[in-house]
Scaffold this motif. Structure first.
Motif, PDB file in Angstrom:
ATOM      1  N   UNK A   1      19.057   5.253  41.095  1.00  0.00           N
ATOM      2  CA  UNK A   1      18.276   6.477  40.827  1.00  0.00           C
ATOM      3  C   UNK A   1      18.976   7.415  39.840  1.00  0.00           C
ATOM      4  N   UNK A   2      20.306   7.270  39.688  1.00  0.00           N
ATOM      5  CA  UNK A   2      21.069   8.113  38.754  1.00  0.00           C
ATOM      6  C   UNK A   2      21.171   7.489  37.364  1.00  0.00           C
ATOM      7  N   UNK A   3      20.510   6.361  37.163  1.00  0.00           N
ATOM      8  CA  UNK A   3      20.474   5.756  35.836  1.00  0.00           C
ATOM      9  C   UNK A   3      21.618   4.813  35.523  1.00  0.00           C
TER      10      UNK A   3
ATOM     11  N   UNK B   1      15.334   8.847  33.236  1.00  0.00           N
ATOM     12  CA  UNK B   1      15.544   9.198  31.818  1.00  0.00           C
ATOM     13  C   UNK B   1      16.394  10.451  31.682  1.00  0.00           C
ATOM     14  N   UNK B   2      16.210  11.422  32.551  1.00  0.00           N
ATOM     15  CA  UNK B   2      17.024  12.642  32.505  1.00  0.00           C
ATOM     16  C   UNK B   2      18.498  12.312  32.693  1.00  0.00           C
TER      17      UNK B   2
ATOM     18  N   UNK C   1       8.099  18.604  21.014  1.00  0.00           N
ATOM     19  CA  UNK C   1       8.752  17.433  21.591  1.00  0.00           C
ATOM     20  C   UNK C   1       9.090  17.752  23.041  1.00  0.00           C
ATOM     21  N   UNK C   2       8.420  17.065  23.972  1.00  0.00           N
ATOM     22  CA  UNK C   2       8.492  17.454  25.389  1.00  0.00           C
ATOM     23  C   UNK C   2       9.135  16.356  26.238  1.00  0.00           C
ATOM     24  N   UNK C   3       9.168  16.576  27.549  1.00  0.00           N
ATOM     25  CA  UNK C   3       9.814  15.632  28.461  1.00  0.00           C
ATOM     26  C   UNK C   3       9.170  14.249  28.414  1.00  0.00           C
ATOM     27  N   UNK C   4       7.857  14.198  28.212  1.00  0.00           N
ATOM     28  CA  UNK C   4       7.198  12.888  28.148  1.00  0.00           C
ATOM     29  C   UNK C   4       7.669  12.104  26.924  1.00  0.00           C
ATOM     30  N   UNK C   5       7.897  12.800  25.804  1.00  0.00           N
ATOM     31  CA  UNK C   5       8.458  12.144  24.622  1.00  0.00           C
ATOM     32  C   UNK C   5       9.875  11.652  24.898  1.00  0.00           C
ATOM     33  N   UNK C   6      10.645  12.500  25.577  1.00  0.00           N
ATOM     34  CA  UNK C   6      12.041  12.147  25.869  1.00  0.00           C
ATOM     35  C   UNK C   6      12.124  10.952  26.809  1.00  0.00           C
ATOM     36  N   UNK C   7      11.191  10.879  27.744  1.00  0.00           N
ATOM     37  CA  UNK C   7      11.147   9.747  28.668  1.00  0.00           C
ATOM     38  C   UNK C   7      11.029   8.433  27.885  1.00  0.00           C
ATOM     39  N   UNK C   8      10.035   8.365  27.011  1.00  0.00           N
ATOM     40  CA  UNK C   8       9.824   7.149  26.225  1.00  0.00           C
ATOM     41  C   UNK C   8      11.038   6.876  25.341  1.00  0.00           C
ATOM     42  N   UNK C   9      11.558   7.910  24.717  1.00  0.00           N
ATOM     43  CA  UNK C   9      12.688   7.753  23.802  1.00  0.00           C
ATOM     44  C   UNK C   9      13.883   7.091  24.482  1.00  0.00           C
ATOM     45  N   UNK C  10      14.224   7.549  25.680  1.00  0.00           N
ATOM     46  CA  UNK C  10      15.416   7.033  26.352  1.00  0.00           C
ATOM     47  C   UNK C  10      15.335   5.534  26.595  1.00  0.00           C
ATOM     48  N   UNK C  11      14.171   5.070  27.032  1.00  0.00           N
ATOM     49  CA  UNK C  11      14.068   3.651  27.355  1.00  0.00           C
ATOM     50  C   UNK C  11      13.914   2.790  26.098  1.00  0.00           C
TER      51      UNK C  11
END
Length: 832
Positions: A445-447, A509-510, A548-558
């Motif tokens: 859960x911590x990535x 992602x966070x 550029x929001x959290x949903x963008x950042x989510x996709x970006x990380x993966x």
């Protein structure tokens, strides 16, 4: 156009009366022009060296080669990078440029010392009228960076040259780009001693002696005019083509190419845009010769201007050939064969979904997140298997490799692949079985990554989410979404299951993002303009900076995680053939200058590494009123990221990606729109036991170079498309008011970043109702004091101090000329 046989013979053309700015010689040029000639026409340009002499000169280190960059605001200034990459070589004047065009790979020589000269800093602040004033990445001409002084002369600067640098591509899945701005630096090469030149305050000068590769398309958009001298023989045969982009020469075109009534009614065509293709430029002429390829339409209209931009930058927007389309499945609807299914891991019952912009049709990436009994998660990135349909050495492969990338305009997309592939067979549309490559991880859960798997898969997306949908789920974790609030969802999966997967991905992602920046990564976002268009007319109705929001950042990380995993996989398997993406560290000289500047203006930024830069700028991110939040400042010294083949670069430390701070990186996640990703897919397939890739390392490097070129061209076209729509938006919906930040101060003008729209403009003092103005330097910080005329006779003049990072109010107004608009400073309030 009329394709008449009466083409112009370039050898019959001389220089007409009423010359052009195109080849006005500099003082160094004039010395060459005064040499006597023996019975033939005097040459304006020097003849090119032979291939043999060029090759020998490059080997001896007497000549230097590199890509030519011409300043769009001051067309007489051009540059190529020095061999060590630390600074730029200056080429002064059109004659010294010797008929090379922007982007060409040229060879230059050092001119004799008697042709070196003093260049005084330009105090006029005047710019050459350029195609687009907001010209990223070559705008904001270094005016906010302090000029370096000569040793022994602390008062006045040495020769200062404004050098342009390309964009830095700090990577992520959605492929935002960051522009590095020009920086003022003196030109000094390590191999040549310039002590004498510095002491006499002269600058060494270089001249183009050969064009290795004509990268420029030799196509230009512009206007046609009759020649000035009506009594000349040329007047009867030729018209003059004047390009909108002043970096391109004027050109003679045959009257046979022009509209039939052009000679009798030239005024009817004064606002008509044409495409001219340059075919020659002789040594004895100020002007090139060319032919009119097409009449585009009226200047300032969306479609003619767009076609002009695409043509100038060599974007192929023609229909796909029958031979290419024959490579696609002919029996539709297409279904996956049992034999192909047997080769793949079946994920069709898993909860997999796409997250994209609401208007996207080419869906090439999907995500999944399933909680495991032990409390960990199985996270998957699933990418369309485009290489299954685009086979090596087919007609379709050839076209895709030449296009190299899809080009995204404001109003449409110029696709790399046919619509049947982009929007149907390869697009991960909901409730459709699709072939994919997947990267799957077991994560805490911590990535923390516990296990990794890469392989061929088949999947079926359960829903097409937009970034807005995903953002709403993230912001409202306890909300129960009704079916009406979302697109159609597969009956095999519930909305609650999808929402929980999005929330789990967001939390992981966070953690990934936090750890990435702890590990020393850097992110600087470029402001991106978005438009709302009228559905019927296509005209811009609204304009805003993309958030550029959290949903963008989510996709970006993966997407980042998948790209890195595949980079390691293909490099392990094919150390000589892997196609990776590297990002060199910033240029040291430029970094030093920027650090000095930040110290002088009180910005506490640590430039010692990508990570420290990110951390020191992070507290100000999101505050549009702080200069650290704007990429135009900190991106100065960055170089651009490049595709390369590992087999041609011996030093593995050069593989690193500076902004991401990782040893290996590639592009895997966008094969529908990037050809580099298709090569990576083929390498990945081969590493998993598939057919070996046919390309040798030299061919992969050639394709990598081409992908780099087309990526830069695509980026430039995208920017020009936004510039076009914004200029039309100002014309149709202006005047527009906004707060702006001063980014550079000159003697009689200053540059501002318009915060509401992210555009940069220059404001001239002589365009304002001032009683006067005064320029001074406070320390080394430039400052303009404006004295405004009082609004009423009994009032006193209102002073206004303009310095770096001052916040001001501006008004954008259309100039009444197609696509031209100005920024005017609003009068400050007289209230105290």
């Amino acid at each position: 156009m009329n394709n008449s046989d009466s083409r112009i013979n370039p050898r019959q053309l001389g220089t007409p009366r009423g010359g052009s700015y195109a080849a006005v010689p500099t003082s160094g040029d004039r010395k060459n022009l005064n040499k006597p000639t023996r019975g033939r026409k005097k040459s304006i340009f020097e003849a090119y060296m032979s291939k043999e002499d060029v090759s020998a000169g490059l080997k001896r280190g007497e000549l230097i080669q590199g890509p030519l960059r011409i300043n769009p605001k001051k067309y007489h200034e051009a540059f190529i990078p020095s061999p060590d990459g630390t600074r730029d070589i200056f080429i002064d004047g059109v004659v010294a440029r010797n008929r090379a065009l922007n982007g060409d790979i040229v060879v230059v020589k050092l001119l004799p010392k008697e042709q070196w000269k003093v260049i005084k800093p330009d105090g006029s602040d005047k710019e050459t009228e350029a195609t687009h004033e907001s010209d990223v990445p070559e705008d904001m001409l270094g005016t906010c960076i302090p000029q370096e002084t000569v040793k022994g002369d602390a008062k006045s600067p040495d020769v200062i040259i404004e050098a342009q640098f390309d964009d830095n591509d700090a990577e992520h899945g959605q492929d935002h780009l960051y522009s590095a701005k020009p920086l003022c630096i003196p030109i000094l090469l390590k191999k040549i001693s310039f002590s004498e030149g510095i002491n006499c305050r002269k600058l060494c000068f270089f001249q183009v002696v050969y064009i290795l590769e004509k990268k420029h398309s030799r196509a230009a958009t512009g206007f046609i005019k009759l020649l000035a001298d009506k009594n000349s023989e040329l007047f009867k045969r030729c018209a003059m083509f004047s390009p909108v982009d002043h970096r391109v020469p004027r050109a003679y075109v045959s009257l046979a190419d022009c509209p039939q009534d052009f000679v009798t009614r030239p005024e009817d065509y004064s606002n008509m845009l044409f495409i001219c293709r340059i075919v020659d430029w002789k040594e004895d002429s100020n002007f090139a010769t060319g032919y009119l390829a097409k009449s585009l339409g009226q200047a300032g209209e969306i479609e003619p201007e767009t076609e002009g931009i695409l043509t100038e930058y060599g974007v192929d927007f023609s229909d796909f050939s029958p031979e290419a389309l024959e490579c696609l499945p002919q029996n539709l609807p297409w279904v996956i064969s049992p034999g192909e299914l047997a080769k793949r891991r079946d994920l069709r019952k898993e909860c997999i979904f796409t997250i994209d912009p609401s208007t996207a049709k080419d869906l090439d990436d999907a995500l999944s997140c399933k909680q495991l009994p032990d409390g960990n998660f199985e996270v998957g990135v699933h990418i369309a298997d485009v290489s299954y349909f685009v086979l090596e050495e087919t007609a379709l492969d050839k076209i895709a490799s030449e296009r190299a990338t899809s080009v995204y305009l404001v109003q449409k997309v110029i696709p790399m692949l046919p619509k049947l592939l982009c929007e149907e067979l390869c697009s991960l549309n909901p409730m459709r079985d699709r072939l994919t490559f997947s990267v799957m991880w077991k994560v805490t859960p911590e990535g923390k990554i516990l296990d990794e798997w890469l392989g061929r898969t088949v999947m079926c997306s359960c829903v097409k989410l937009s970034y807005d949908h995903a953002q709403s789920m993230i912001e409202n974790p306890g909300k129960v979404f009704s079916p009406e609030e979302l697109p159609p969802v597969s009956p095999q999966h519930s909305i609650a299951e999808i929402q929980q997967a999005v929330l789990n991905l967001h939390r992981i992602a966070q953690h990934l993002r936090k750890q990435r920046f702890i590990d020393g990564a850097l992110r600087l976002d470029q402001l991106k303009l978005s438009f709302t268009l009228d559905q019927e007319s296509g005209m811009p109705q609204g304009c805003y900076i993309y958030q550029y929001r959290d949903s963008n950042k989510l996709v970006e990380e993966f997407m980042l995680l998948a790209n890195m995993a595949v980079a390691h996989q293909i490099y392990r398997s094919f150390p000589e053939q892997a196609l990776l993406r590297r990002h060199p560290p910033p240029q040291t000289k430029l970094l030093k200058d920027l650090m000095e500047f930040c110290n002088q203006v009180g910005l506490d930024i640590d430039f010692s590494s990508a990570g420290t830069l990110h951390v020191s700028a992070l507290p100000h991110a999101g505050s549009c009123h702080h200069p650290c939040s704007h990429p135009s400042l900190a991106s100065h010294p960055f170089q651009m990221a490049l595709y390369f083949c590992t087999g041609v670069l011996e030093d593995e430390t050069l593989f690193r990606h500076y902004a991401l701070n990782v040893p290996f990186y590639t592009h895997f996640t966008s094969p529908i729109r990037r050809y580099a990703d298709i090569i990576v897919h083929r390498l990945l397939s081969a590493s998993l036991g598939g057919s070996p890739i046919k390309m040798e390392k030299e061919a992969i490097q050639r394709q990598a170079d081409h992908c780099n070129d087309r990526k830069m061209a695509s980026k430039r076209v995208q920017e020009l498309s936004a510039d076009l729509f914004f200029a039309i938006f100002v014309r149709e919906c202006g005047p527009l008011e906004s707060e702006a930040m001063v980014m550079g101060v000159l003697n009689e003008a200053f540059d501002v970043l318009v915060l509401k729209f992210g555009v940069q403009k220059r404001i001239y003092c002589n365009a304002l109702p001032l009683l006067g103005f005064h320029f001074q330097k406070v320390g080394r910080k430039p400052e303009l004091t404006l004295m405004w005329e009082p609004e009423k006779p009994e009032q006193e003049s209102v002073p206004q101090v303009i310095t770096i990072f001052t916040l001001v109010e501006v008004v954008l107004t259309s100039d009444g000329v197609p696509l031209k608009y100005s920024a005017l400073l609003k009068r400050p309030s007289s209230e105290k």
